[in-house]
Design a protein around this motif. Structure first.
Motif, PDB file in Angstrom:
ATOM      1  N   ASN A 152     -10.259 -24.428  29.205  1.00 55.19           N
ATOM      2  CA  ASN A 152      -9.576 -25.145  30.280  1.00 55.19           C
ATOM      3  C   ASN A 152      -9.692 -26.641  30.018  1.00 55.19           C
ATOM      4  OD1 ASN A 152      -9.002 -22.745  31.628  1.00 55.19           O
ATOM      5  ND2 ASN A 152     -10.875 -22.833  32.851  1.00 55.19           N
ATOM      6  N   TYR A 153      -8.762 -27.398  30.600  1.00 61.02           N
ATOM      7  CA  TYR A 153      -8.768 -28.858  30.463  1.00 61.02           C
ATOM      8  C   TYR A 153      -8.653 -29.485  31.847  1.00 61.02           C
ATOM      9  CZ  TYR A 153      -8.295 -28.092  25.504  1.00 61.02           C
ATOM     10  OH  TYR A 153      -8.527 -27.687  24.206  1.00 61.02           O
ATOM     11  N   GLU A 154      -9.611 -30.386  32.134  1.00 61.69           N
ATOM     12  CA  GLU A 154      -9.681 -31.032  33.452  1.00 61.69           C
ATOM     13  C   GLU A 154      -9.707 -29.977  34.562  1.00 61.69           C
ATOM     14  OE1 GLU A 154      -6.424 -33.754  33.538  1.00 61.69           O
ATOM     15  OE2 GLU A 154      -7.458 -35.208  32.238  1.00 61.69           O
ATOM     16  N   VAL A 175     -20.933 -14.029  35.218  1.00 63.62           N
ATOM     17  CA  VAL A 175     -21.443 -15.238  34.556  1.00 63.62           C
ATOM     18  C   VAL A 175     -20.548 -15.685  33.409  1.00 63.62           C
ATOM     19  CG1 VAL A 175     -23.804 -14.599  35.155  1.00 63.62           C
ATOM     20  CG2 VAL A 175     -22.938 -14.068  32.876  1.00 63.62           C
ATOM     21  N   SER A 176     -19.591 -14.856  33.005  1.00 67.81           N
ATOM     22  CA  SER A 176     -18.701 -15.219  31.914  1.00 67.81           C
ATOM     23  C   SER A 176     -17.505 -15.985  32.448  1.00 67.81           C
ATOM     24  CB  SER A 176     -18.249 -13.963  31.162  1.00 67.81           C
ATOM     25  OG  SER A 176     -17.453 -13.138  31.992  1.00 67.81           O
ATOM     26  N   GLY A 177     -16.616 -16.425  31.557  1.00 64.57           N
ATOM     27  CA  GLY A 177     -15.410 -17.126  31.973  1.00 64.57           C
ATOM     28  C   GLY A 177     -14.994 -18.182  30.971  1.00 64.57           C
ATOM     29  N   ILE A 178     -13.730 -18.559  31.026  1.00 64.31           N
ATOM     30  CA  ILE A 178     -13.204 -19.599  30.140  1.00 64.31           C
ATOM     31  C   ILE A 178     -13.890 -20.918  30.459  1.00 64.31           C
ATOM     32  CG2 ILE A 178     -11.139 -20.902  29.494  1.00 64.31           C
ATOM     33  CD1 ILE A 178      -9.501 -18.408  29.988  1.00 64.31           C
ATOM     34  N   ARG A 179     -14.344 -21.602  29.436  1.00 63.10           N
ATOM     35  CA  ARG A 179     -15.123 -22.831  29.617  1.00 63.10           C
ATOM     36  C   ARG A 179     -14.219 -24.060  29.649  1.00 63.10           C
ATOM     37  NH1 ARG A 179     -18.944 -20.274  31.868  1.00 63.10           N
ATOM     38  NH2 ARG A 179     -19.746 -18.571  30.588  1.00 63.10           N
ATOM     39  N   ASP A 180     -14.713 -25.102  30.330  1.00 55.52           N
ATOM     40  CA  ASP A 180     -14.013 -26.379  30.361  1.00 55.52           C
ATOM     41  C   ASP A 180     -14.273 -27.128  29.061  1.00 55.52           C
ATOM     42  OD1 ASP A 180     -12.970 -25.963  32.872  1.00 55.52           O
ATOM     43  OD2 ASP A 180     -14.582 -27.025  33.908  1.00 55.52           O
ATOM     44  N   PHE A 181     -13.211 -27.567  28.426  1.00 54.04           N
ATOM     45  CA  PHE A 181     -13.340 -28.305  27.172  1.00 54.04           C
ATOM     46  C   PHE A 181     -14.289 -29.480  27.319  1.00 54.04           C
ATOM     47  CE2 PHE A 181     -11.922 -32.319  25.321  1.00 54.04           C
ATOM     48  CZ  PHE A 181     -12.255 -32.094  23.988  1.00 54.04           C
ATOM     49  N   GLU A 182     -14.149 -30.247  28.398  1.00 52.57           N
ATOM     50  CA  GLU A 182     -14.942 -31.473  28.544  1.00 52.57           C
ATOM     51  C   GLU A 182     -16.438 -31.170  28.585  1.00 52.57           C
ATOM     52  OE1 GLU A 182     -10.842 -32.118  30.064  1.00 52.57           O
ATOM     53  OE2 GLU A 182     -12.382 -30.608  30.477  1.00 52.57           O
TER      54      GLU A 182
END
Length: 213
Positions: A152-154, A175-182
């Motif tokens: 993800n972004y922002e 506890v899993s999931g798509i992470r934020d790039f930042e």
């Protein structure tokens, strides 16, 4: 294929990833793959890049399947898999600690490249932090790191399919999931990795490329 684990997505994404690795690992020699999964990527990449020594690793349950792929391929530059997991206790990092490759003078040099595909969104966030803490202990100077997967972004999803995938991940394991790039890039920066490139890949995935200066 009946005696080996098989992931259709590995066949779909291996060539786009290989195009990135051919360029980014052109001057590398020792690669640690974290989370080798079925082992399909390892045999494909090691065969296509014979100048690399490819070190697979994953949790113990995955090692027999990885060995089956490596044994069938019989590649001289694909090493037997190591047991490796990102752990938060007693201190964040990898357990067991992987043995470092040796330099020509006999001293330990560390891995000058690391690769991981579709792992960060499977782990909990503390394990993602441990993943980067572990990298700090095994990378050589001027190492290159490539991580493939959705980001993800922002705080925003990049596609409806990623939104649906994230919901599926969280339903399976909260506890899993798509992470934020930042947030991920901040962990990389904290261990001295500088983002070199953020490459768009098929199916709304990315290849994040860092270099240790």
């Amino acid at each position: 294929m009946t005696d080996r684990p098989y992931s259709p997505s590995c066949d779909r994404n291996r060539d786009p990833i290989l195009a990135v690795l051919r360029e980014r690992f052109a001057e590398r020699r020792e690669v640690l793959e974290i989370g080798s999964g079925t082992g399909q990527h390892a045999v494909h990449f090691a065969a296509a890049m014979p100048w690399l020594r490819w070190q697979c690793s994953d949790a113990a349950a995955y090692l027999p399947g990885i060995r089956a792929w490596l044994d069938a391929a019989a590649l001289p530059n694909a090493l037997p898999p190591l047991e490796l997991q990102a752990v938060v206790e007693p201190a964040p990092g990898f357990a067991p600690a992987p043995p470092l490759p040796h330099g020509r003078d006999g001293g330990t040099r560390g891995f000058d490249a690391a690769f991981s595909a579709n792992t960060l969104h499977i782990m909990g966030w503390p394990q993602v932090e441990a993943f980067f803490a572990g990298l700090a202990t095994v990378l050589a100077e001027r190492a290159s790191v490539v991580v493939y997967g959705p980001f993800n972004y922002e705080g925003r999803y990049t596609s409806d399919s990623n939104r649906e995938f994230d919901a599926w991940l969280k339903a399976r394991d909260p506890v899993s999931g798509i992470r934020d790039f930042e947030a991920v890039d901040a962990l990389a920066a904290a261990i001295g990795l500088r983002l070199d490139e953020d490459i768009a890949m098929p199916a709304n995935n990315r290849c994040l490329v860092w270099r240790r200066d």
